[in-house]
Design a protein around this motif. Structure first.
Motif, mmCIF file in Angstrom:
data_model
loop_
_atom_site.group_PDB
_atom_site.id
_atom_site.type_symbol
_atom_site.label_atom_id
_atom_site.label_comp_id
_atom_site.label_asym_id
_atom_site.label_seq_id
_atom_site.Cartn_x
_atom_site.Cartn_y
_atom_site.Cartn_z
ATOM 1 N N GLN A 1 0.834 -1.182 0.000
ATOM 2 C CA GLN A 1 0.000 0.000 0.000
ATOM 3 C C GLN A 1 0.880 1.247 0.000
ATOM 4 O O GLN A 1 1.997 1.218 0.512
ATOM 5 C CB GLN A 1 -0.911 0.013 1.227
ATOM 6 C CG GLN A 1 -2.019 1.041 1.160
ATOM 7 C CD GLN A 1 -3.022 0.848 2.278
ATOM 8 O OE1 GLN A 1 -2.866 -0.041 3.108
ATOM 9 N NE2 GLN A 1 -4.039 1.671 2.298
ATOM 10 N N VAL A 2 0.389 2.315 -0.600
ATOM 11 C CA VAL A 2 1.146 3.550 -0.646
ATOM 12 C C VAL A 2 0.609 4.548 0.368
ATOM 13 O O VAL A 2 -0.527 4.473 0.805
ATOM 14 C CB VAL A 2 1.090 4.170 -2.064
ATOM 15 C CG1 VAL A 2 1.803 3.276 -3.070
ATOM 16 C CG2 VAL A 2 -0.352 4.423 -2.499
ATOM 17 N N GLN A 3 1.455 5.479 0.720
ATOM 18 C CA GLN A 3 1.066 6.635 1.514
ATOM 19 C C GLN A 3 1.220 7.865 0.630
ATOM 20 O O GLN A 3 2.180 7.965 -0.142
ATOM 21 C CB GLN A 3 1.937 6.772 2.762
ATOM 22 C CG GLN A 3 1.745 5.649 3.773
ATOM 23 C CD GLN A 3 2.507 4.395 3.402
ATOM 24 O OE1 GLN A 3 3.671 4.450 3.020
ATOM 25 N NE2 GLN A 3 1.850 3.245 3.505
ATOM 26 N N ARG B 1 5.172 0.720 -1.665
ATOM 27 C CA ARG B 1 5.477 -0.192 -2.748
ATOM 28 C C ARG B 1 4.551 -0.028 -3.939
ATOM 29 O O ARG B 1 3.399 0.327 -3.810
ATOM 30 C CB ARG B 1 5.381 -1.627 -2.231
ATOM 31 C CG ARG B 1 6.331 -1.918 -1.088
ATOM 32 C CD ARG B 1 6.125 -3.307 -0.535
ATOM 33 N NE ARG B 1 6.379 -4.330 -1.539
ATOM 34 C CZ ARG B 1 6.224 -5.628 -1.311
ATOM 35 N NH1 ARG B 1 5.800 -6.042 -0.127
ATOM 36 N NH2 ARG B 1 6.485 -6.509 -2.243
ATOM 37 N N SER B 2 5.092 -0.297 -5.107
ATOM 38 C CA SER B 2 4.310 -0.486 -6.334
ATOM 39 C C SER B 2 3.478 0.719 -6.740
ATOM 40 O O SER B 2 2.342 0.566 -7.191
ATOM 41 C CB SER B 2 3.380 -1.710 -6.166
ATOM 42 O OG SER B 2 4.114 -2.858 -5.857
ATOM 43 N N ASN C 1 -4.036 6.659 -15.564
ATOM 44 C CA ASN C 1 -3.785 5.240 -15.343
ATOM 45 C C ASN C 1 -2.318 4.997 -15.020
ATOM 46 O O ASN C 1 -1.497 5.928 -14.991
ATOM 47 C CB ASN C 1 -4.238 4.412 -16.552
ATOM 48 C CG ASN C 1 -3.271 4.523 -17.730
ATOM 49 O OD1 ASN C 1 -2.603 5.540 -17.900
ATOM 50 N ND2 ASN C 1 -3.208 3.482 -18.531
ATOM 51 N N TRP C 2 -1.951 3.745 -14.799
ATOM 52 C CA TRP C 2 -0.633 3.410 -14.288
ATOM 53 C C TRP C 2 0.506 3.876 -15.181
ATOM 54 O O TRP C 2 1.556 4.290 -14.703
ATOM 55 C CB TRP C 2 -0.530 1.899 -14.075
ATOM 56 C CG TRP C 2 -0.535 1.120 -15.367
ATOM 57 C CD1 TRP C 2 -1.615 0.679 -16.063
ATOM 58 C CD2 TRP C 2 0.613 0.730 -16.127
ATOM 59 N NE1 TRP C 2 -1.223 0.037 -17.211
ATOM 60 C CE2 TRP C 2 0.139 0.046 -17.281
ATOM 61 C CE3 TRP C 2 1.993 0.871 -15.957
ATOM 62 C CZ2 TRP C 2 1.005 -0.488 -18.230
ATOM 63 C CZ3 TRP C 2 2.843 0.346 -16.909
ATOM 64 C CH2 TRP C 2 2.344 -0.324 -18.038
ATOM 65 N N ASN D 1 6.637 7.885 -12.705
ATOM 66 C CA ASN D 1 6.757 6.620 -11.976
ATOM 67 C C ASN D 1 8.169 6.356 -11.462
ATOM 68 O O ASN D 1 8.373 5.393 -10.720
ATOM 69 C CB ASN D 1 6.288 5.460 -12.850
ATOM 70 C CG ASN D 1 4.777 5.439 -13.016
ATOM 71 O OD1 ASN D 1 4.045 6.036 -12.231
ATOM 72 N ND2 ASN D 1 4.309 4.754 -14.046
ATOM 73 N N ILE D 2 9.118 7.164 -11.875
ATOM 74 C CA ILE D 2 10.470 7.062 -11.318
ATOM 75 C C ILE D 2 10.537 7.820 -9.994
ATOM 76 O O ILE D 2 11.098 7.336 -9.008
ATOM 77 C CB ILE D 2 11.514 7.617 -12.299
ATOM 78 C CG1 ILE D 2 11.446 6.854 -13.633
ATOM 79 C CG2 ILE D 2 12.907 7.554 -11.693
ATOM 80 C CD1 ILE D 2 11.740 5.376 -13.505
#
Length: 122
Positions: free
Chosen positions: A1-3, A27-28, A52-53, A74-75
């Motif tokens: 899960q992200v914060q 993560r992720s 989107n991702w 995403n980096i």
């Protein structure tokens, strides 16, 4: 899960610009759809934009289309909302959110930041 932690809010005159940022830890990040929502006093939280991702697909609320741009890195694990031609009706607390589907429904987003205030003066 992200914060998620938002930043970049503030006071701006009508017609001005602001750039909101949302920093994600955990993560992720790249696997999540990321969205921006806003909530004005006395109103329900409403959808603003989502991406989107990969960054290849976006959706905007009609009220911000052509004025706001959502993007992601995403980096650096960040998502941004560039807001131009701001109007007093854009005044709200803006929230960053992470979810699994590219959707305008806030029910699909299960992780939220604390919000950042945007105030547009006339």
């Amino acid at each position: 899960q992200v914060q998620l932690v938002e930043s970049g809010g503030g006071l701006v005159q009508a017609g001005g610009s602001l750039r909101l940022s949302c920093a994600a830890s955990g993560r992720s990040f790249s696997g999540y759809t990321m969205g921006w929502f806003r909530q004005a006093p006395g109103k329900e939280r409403e959808f603003v934009a989502t991406i989107n991702w990969s960054g290849g697909s976006t959706i905007y609320a009609d009220s911000v289309k052509g004025r706001f741009t959502i993007s992601r890195d995403n980096i650096k694990n960040t998502v941004h909302l560039q807001m131009n031609s701001l109007k007093p009706e854009d005044t709200a607390v803006y929230y960053c959110a992470a979810g699994g589907l590219l959707t305008t429904s806030r029910l699909a987003y299960n992780t939220w930041g604390q919000g950042t205030q945007v105030t547009v003066s006339s």
